[in-house]
Design a protein around this motif. Structure first.
Motif, mmCIF file in Angstrom:
data_model
loop_
_atom_site.group_PDB
_atom_site.id
_atom_site.type_symbol
_atom_site.label_atom_id
_atom_site.label_comp_id
_atom_site.label_asym_id
_atom_site.label_seq_id
_atom_site.Cartn_x
_atom_site.Cartn_y
_atom_site.Cartn_z
ATOM 1 N N LYS A 95 -29.051 -27.861 -100.638
ATOM 2 C CA LYS A 95 -30.212 -28.572 -101.185
ATOM 3 C C LYS A 95 -29.809 -29.490 -102.350
ATOM 4 N N ARG A 96 -30.444 -29.373 -103.501
ATOM 5 C CA ARG A 96 -30.157 -30.285 -104.610
ATOM 6 C C ARG A 96 -28.708 -30.187 -105.077
ATOM 7 N N ASP A 97 -28.101 -29.005 -104.924
ATOM 8 C CA ASP A 97 -26.731 -28.789 -105.387
ATOM 9 C C ASP A 97 -25.693 -29.102 -104.314
ATOM 10 N N ALA A 98 -26.102 -29.752 -103.222
ATOM 11 C CA ALA A 98 -25.165 -30.034 -102.129
ATOM 12 C C ALA A 98 -23.982 -30.872 -102.613
ATOM 13 N N TRP A 99 -24.253 -31.836 -103.498
ATOM 14 C CA TRP A 99 -23.161 -32.678 -104.004
ATOM 15 C C TRP A 99 -22.205 -31.859 -104.876
ATOM 16 N N LEU A 100 -22.738 -30.847 -105.563
ATOM 17 C CA LEU A 100 -21.887 -29.969 -106.371
ATOM 18 C C LEU A 100 -20.993 -29.120 -105.474
ATOM 19 N N ASP B 132 -32.557 -42.943 -106.339
ATOM 20 C CA ASP B 132 -32.927 -42.416 -107.657
ATOM 21 C C ASP B 132 -32.040 -41.194 -107.912
ATOM 22 N N TYR B 133 -31.003 -41.389 -108.718
ATOM 23 C CA TYR B 133 -30.009 -40.331 -108.913
ATOM 24 C C TYR B 133 -30.506 -39.197 -109.801
ATOM 25 N N SER B 134 -31.720 -39.313 -110.311
ATOM 26 C CA SER B 134 -32.276 -38.190 -111.061
ATOM 27 C C SER B 134 -32.567 -37.006 -110.138
ATOM 28 N N TYR B 135 -32.649 -37.269 -108.825
ATOM 29 C CA TYR B 135 -32.861 -36.189 -107.860
ATOM 30 C C TYR B 135 -31.685 -35.210 -107.827
ATOM 31 N N LEU B 136 -30.528 -35.628 -108.340
ATOM 32 C CA LEU B 136 -29.353 -34.769 -108.311
ATOM 33 C C LEU B 136 -29.390 -33.682 -109.382
ATOM 34 N N PHE B 137 -30.322 -33.792 -110.288
ATOM 35 C CA PHE B 137 -30.397 -32.841 -111.408
ATOM 36 C C PHE B 137 -31.797 -32.217 -111.462
ATOM 37 N N PRO B 138 -31.900 -31.009 -112.070
ATOM 38 C CA PRO B 138 -30.838 -30.232 -112.726
ATOM 39 C C PRO B 138 -29.998 -29.459 -111.701
ATOM 40 N N GLY C 246 -26.023 -39.980 -101.439
ATOM 41 C CA GLY C 246 -26.911 -41.028 -100.957
ATOM 42 C C GLY C 246 -28.197 -40.476 -100.371
ATOM 43 N N SER C 247 -28.080 -39.409 -99.584
ATOM 44 C CA SER C 247 -29.264 -38.798 -98.970
ATOM 45 C C SER C 247 -30.168 -38.167 -100.019
ATOM 46 N N LEU C 248 -29.557 -37.438 -100.957
ATOM 47 C CA LEU C 248 -30.344 -36.782 -101.996
ATOM 48 C C LEU C 248 -31.052 -37.799 -102.892
ATOM 49 N N SER C 249 -30.354 -38.857 -103.266
ATOM 50 C CA SER C 249 -30.942 -39.855 -104.173
ATOM 51 C C SER C 249 -31.938 -40.767 -103.467
ATOM 52 N N SER C 250 -31.818 -40.897 -102.150
ATOM 53 C CA SER C 250 -32.732 -41.767 -101.400
ATOM 54 C C SER C 250 -34.019 -41.056 -101.005
ATOM 55 N N PHE C 251 -33.895 -39.795 -100.592
ATOM 56 C CA PHE C 251 -35.044 -39.091 -100.030
ATOM 57 C C PHE C 251 -35.495 -37.885 -100.847
#
Length: 361
Positions: free
Chosen positions: A33-38, A165-171, A230-235
């Motif tokens: 989910k949100r932590d996928a990039w981590l 919107d890269y704020s979707y990557l946090f927290p 890209g997916s997390l920040s777009s959708f």
């Protein structure tokens, strides 16, 4: 015929990259989910360590033998047959998964009313012909396709910046460490494809250096990180985690001026390029692993049976939800465990003395 390290790196980027960029994405996003990039960054550390292990295994093959012969002269025919059998089963499995995924994506987005065999047959014939023509054709096709695929990747990244919107990557770690753990398992399981390096080593003019492996792993990890962020920040994590093909969905955001909006057909070129190399190299490796008496005849039989089984796969009425659940919950964890065990066994075998009567080259 032997090839340069750069040529085989091109092949491996397309072969493994299509998995990293497309196949594991829905499983990674639904697990992490949100932590996928981590999860990608955590996996990178493990993959670099695994790259060292692969380097040590490859370094022990001074004679540049194929993996079957190398195992046979050090551990005997029985162990050699067993390990090659496990690797053959894995190669067929990832080829089948890739083939199934391609047919599904085309049926979902472009040809929903077209029978599966009409989509399957031309692709299978091209892949089978490429594999039957030998590794040389796969290498040369990769050299042509990869630069175009890369340019298209840069194109989609640049033209979707306004929608991100890269704020979707946090927290990060808002749901604890469990999503990171699950996502890391998915990535490492999908990265078991790196074992293909051992099956291709005897085709190299010069063996891979540690630096070559680190560069290859870094590129492959970036191919996961890019579409994940890209997916997390777009959708957003909620929407992205429910998408079947999140990397493809990013193409549908692109608009060129006021009148051009549907350029997602370019994503089909990327998808077909990676899948053709993945399936054709899979078929080639299955035939190439056959050894023993009458190996030429047996290779043709293996090649024919493998191609036939892949062709029958899309005709079986399977629930896509069931298949994806099977892959995410069972296949990737099993692939990770198998890859770790095989790597450790091969590392131990690499330090065993060669059997008596084997002349060093």
């Amino acid at each position: 015929m032997h090839f340069s390290r750069t040529q085989l790196i091109f092949v491996l980027i397309l072969f493994i990259g299509i998995s990293n960029h497309v196949l594991i994405m829905p499983h990674l996003l639904s697990s992490g989910k949100r932590d996928a990039w981590l999860c990608v960054l955590v996996s990178y550390a493990f993959l670099l360590f695994w790259g060292v292990i692969l380097y040590l295994i490859m370094k022990k093959n001074h004679q540049r033998l194929c993996l079957y012969d190398w195992l046979k002269v050090r551990a005997g025919a029985a162990i050699s047959h067993f390990i090659i059998g496990v690797l053959a089963a894995y190669v067929f499995a990832i080829s089948a998964i890739s083939f199934y995924d391609l047919i599904q994506s085309i049926n979902i987005y472009f040809l929903p009313r077209t029978p599966s065999f009409v989509v399957m047959l031309p692709f299978l014939l091209i892949s089978a012909w490429s594999a039957y023509s030998g590794l040389k054709s796969i290498v040369y096709v990769s050299a042509v396709l990869l630069p175009i695929v890369w340019i298209l990747g840069i194109f989609v990244a640049l033209f979707t910046i306004k929608d991100k919107d890269y704020s979707y990557l946090f927290p990060v770690l808002a749901d604890g460490y469990h999503p990171v753990l699950k996502g890391t398992v998915i990535i490492l399981g999908g990265s078991a494809d790196l074992l293909v390096l051992l099956l291709l080593q005897h085709h190299l003019k010069k063996s891979f250096t540690l630096f070559n492996l680190f560069v290859l792993i870094s590129i492959l990890v970036f191919l996961i990180l890019g579409p994940t962020m890209g997916s997390l920040s777009s959708f957003g994590p909620a929407v992205a985690s429910g998408m079947r093909f999140p990397a493809f969905e990013q193409w549908r955001l692109i608009t060129l001026g006021e009148y051009i909006s549907h350029v997602d057909f370019l994503a089909v070129f990327q998808l077909l390029s990676g899948e053709i190399i993945r399936v054709s190299l899979g078929l080639y490796l299955l035939a190439d692993m056959v050894k023993g008496d009458s190996s030429a005849s047996r290779k043709k039989h293996v090649f024919a049976v493998s191609s036939l089984l892949l062709g029958l796969l899309p005709l079986i009425p399977l629930s896509d939800i069931w298949v994806q659940t099977l892959i995410g919950k069972y296949f990737y964890p099993a692939a990770l465990i198998s890859a770790v065990l095989i790597s450790l066994v091969l590392l131990i075998i690499g330090y065993l003395p060669m059997k008596k009567g084997i002349q060093r080259i």
